[in-house]
Structures are given as structure tokens and as C-alpha cells.
Design an enzyme around this catalytic site. Structure first.
Site, PDB file in Angstrom:
ATOM      1  N   THR A  55     -64.760  18.568  71.195  1.00 53.85           N
ATOM      2  CA  THR A  55     -64.599  18.407  72.641  1.00 53.85           C
ATOM      3  C   THR A  55     -64.096  16.993  72.883  1.00 53.85           C
ATOM      4  OG1 THR A  55     -66.470  19.893  73.012  1.00 53.85           O
ATOM      5  CG2 THR A  55     -65.755  18.574  74.879  1.00 53.85           C
ATOM      6  N   CYS A  89     -69.263  21.035  67.099  1.00 50.41           N
ATOM      7  CA  CYS A  89     -69.060  19.793  67.853  1.00 50.41           C
ATOM      8  C   CYS A  89     -70.427  19.200  68.217  1.00 50.41           C
ATOM      9  CB  CYS A  89     -68.258  20.099  69.116  1.00 50.41           C
ATOM     10  SG  CYS A  89     -68.193  18.745  70.291  1.00 50.41           S
ATOM     11  N   TYR A  91     -71.230  17.096  70.539  1.00 53.50           N
ATOM     12  CA  TYR A  91     -71.519  17.104  71.980  1.00 53.50           C
ATOM     13  C   TYR A  91     -72.158  18.441  72.370  1.00 53.50           C
ATOM     14  CZ  TYR A  91     -71.115  17.710  76.962  1.00 53.50           C
ATOM     15  OH  TYR A  91     -71.415  17.998  78.275  1.00 53.50           O
ATOM     16  N   THR A  95     -75.932  17.777  73.128  1.00 54.91           N
ATOM     17  CA  THR A  95     -76.020  17.464  74.552  1.00 54.91           C
ATOM     18  C   THR A  95     -75.924  18.716  75.428  1.00 54.91           C
ATOM     19  OG1 THR A  95     -75.036  15.291  74.134  1.00 54.91           O
ATOM     20  CG2 THR A  95     -75.025  16.063  76.419  1.00 54.91           C
ATOM     21  N   ARG A  99     -79.170  20.788  77.381  1.00 53.80           N
ATOM     22  CA  ARG A  99     -79.142  20.737  78.846  1.00 53.80           C
ATOM     23  C   ARG A  99     -78.918  22.113  79.481  1.00 53.80           C
ATOM     24  NH1 ARG A  99     -75.212  15.494  79.898  1.00 53.80           N
ATOM     25  NH2 ARG A  99     -76.654  13.925  79.091  1.00 53.80           N
TER      26      ARG A  99
END
Length: 117
Positions: A55, A89, A91, A95, A99
């Protein structure tokens, strides 16, 4: 003097699917999520896996939620096509998924017990 903004910025942030290059990207092509489609023969069940490998959002566009929008578009695509997902990836794995745990069920191996036999 501030430049851009308004309608131009909104359109540049619209997410589109670029099947030829195997990525989801903003219309201006500056931000994207790259993926690889793989056959899933590990468990003998066949199927297709969408390996989300990278990303990218340019520094000047960070903080606008673009990476999250790219991920949502990619996960929605995977869900609609009954693909499982490999979040290669960092991210996405570190992350986005923490989330947005509602997407975790699409991750390859999620919710399946590994047998020791």
C-alpha cells in the site's frame, strides 16, 4: 497560497480498480494498493487468494484516510468474489486489520483450527 482542494481533490481521492495492473488506486494514480492473485491449493479446497502486497500513499496525501479507503475497496472486492486474503503488506496486517476487525474473517486461515495430524 493553498492550491487544489474542493472537487478536484475529491475526484483525485476516488478509488478505482485497475485490473490490468492488479491494484486499487486513486484516480490520479498516486496512491494505490497492489495485490497478486494466487490459486489456493494449500488445503485442497481450491479457491483464489488475494495477496495484498503493498500500500502506498505519497507523504503529502497521508492523514486523509486514503490507505484505509484503498484497503476497504480491496477487501470489498475480495468479499464479492469469494477470495480469501493474505495481508502481506505491513500496513494492512498491523494497522488496517486491527482497526477494522470485521474484515479479519476474510484473512486466509482465520477462524480455522490447525490440525497437528
Amino acid at each position: 497560497m493553498a492550491m487544489g482542494g474542493g472537487k478536484e481533490e475529491k475526484e483525485a481521492n476516488k478509488i478505482v480498480w485497475n485490473d490490468k495492473e492488479r491494484r486499487f488506486e486513486t484516480e490520479d494514480r498516486q496512491s494505490y494498493l497492489q495485490y497478486i492473485i494466487r490459486d489456493d491449493d494449500d488445503d485442497g479446497g481450491g479457491g483464489v487468494v488475494m495477496d495484498m502486497v503493498h500500500t502506498f500513499v505519497p507523504r503529502r496525501k497521508r492523514g486523509q484516510g486514503l490507505a484505509s479507503h484503498l484497503c476497504t475497496a480491496a477487501f470489498t472486492h475480495a468479499q464479492r468474489h469469494s477470495f480469501s486474503v493474505i495481508p502481506s503488506c505491513s500496513y494492512i496486517s498491523d494497522t488496517f486489520l486491527p482497526r477494522n476487525p470485521s474484515w479479519a474473517s476474510l484473512v486466509k486461515g482465520a477462524g480455522t483450527a490447525k490440525s497437528s495430524m
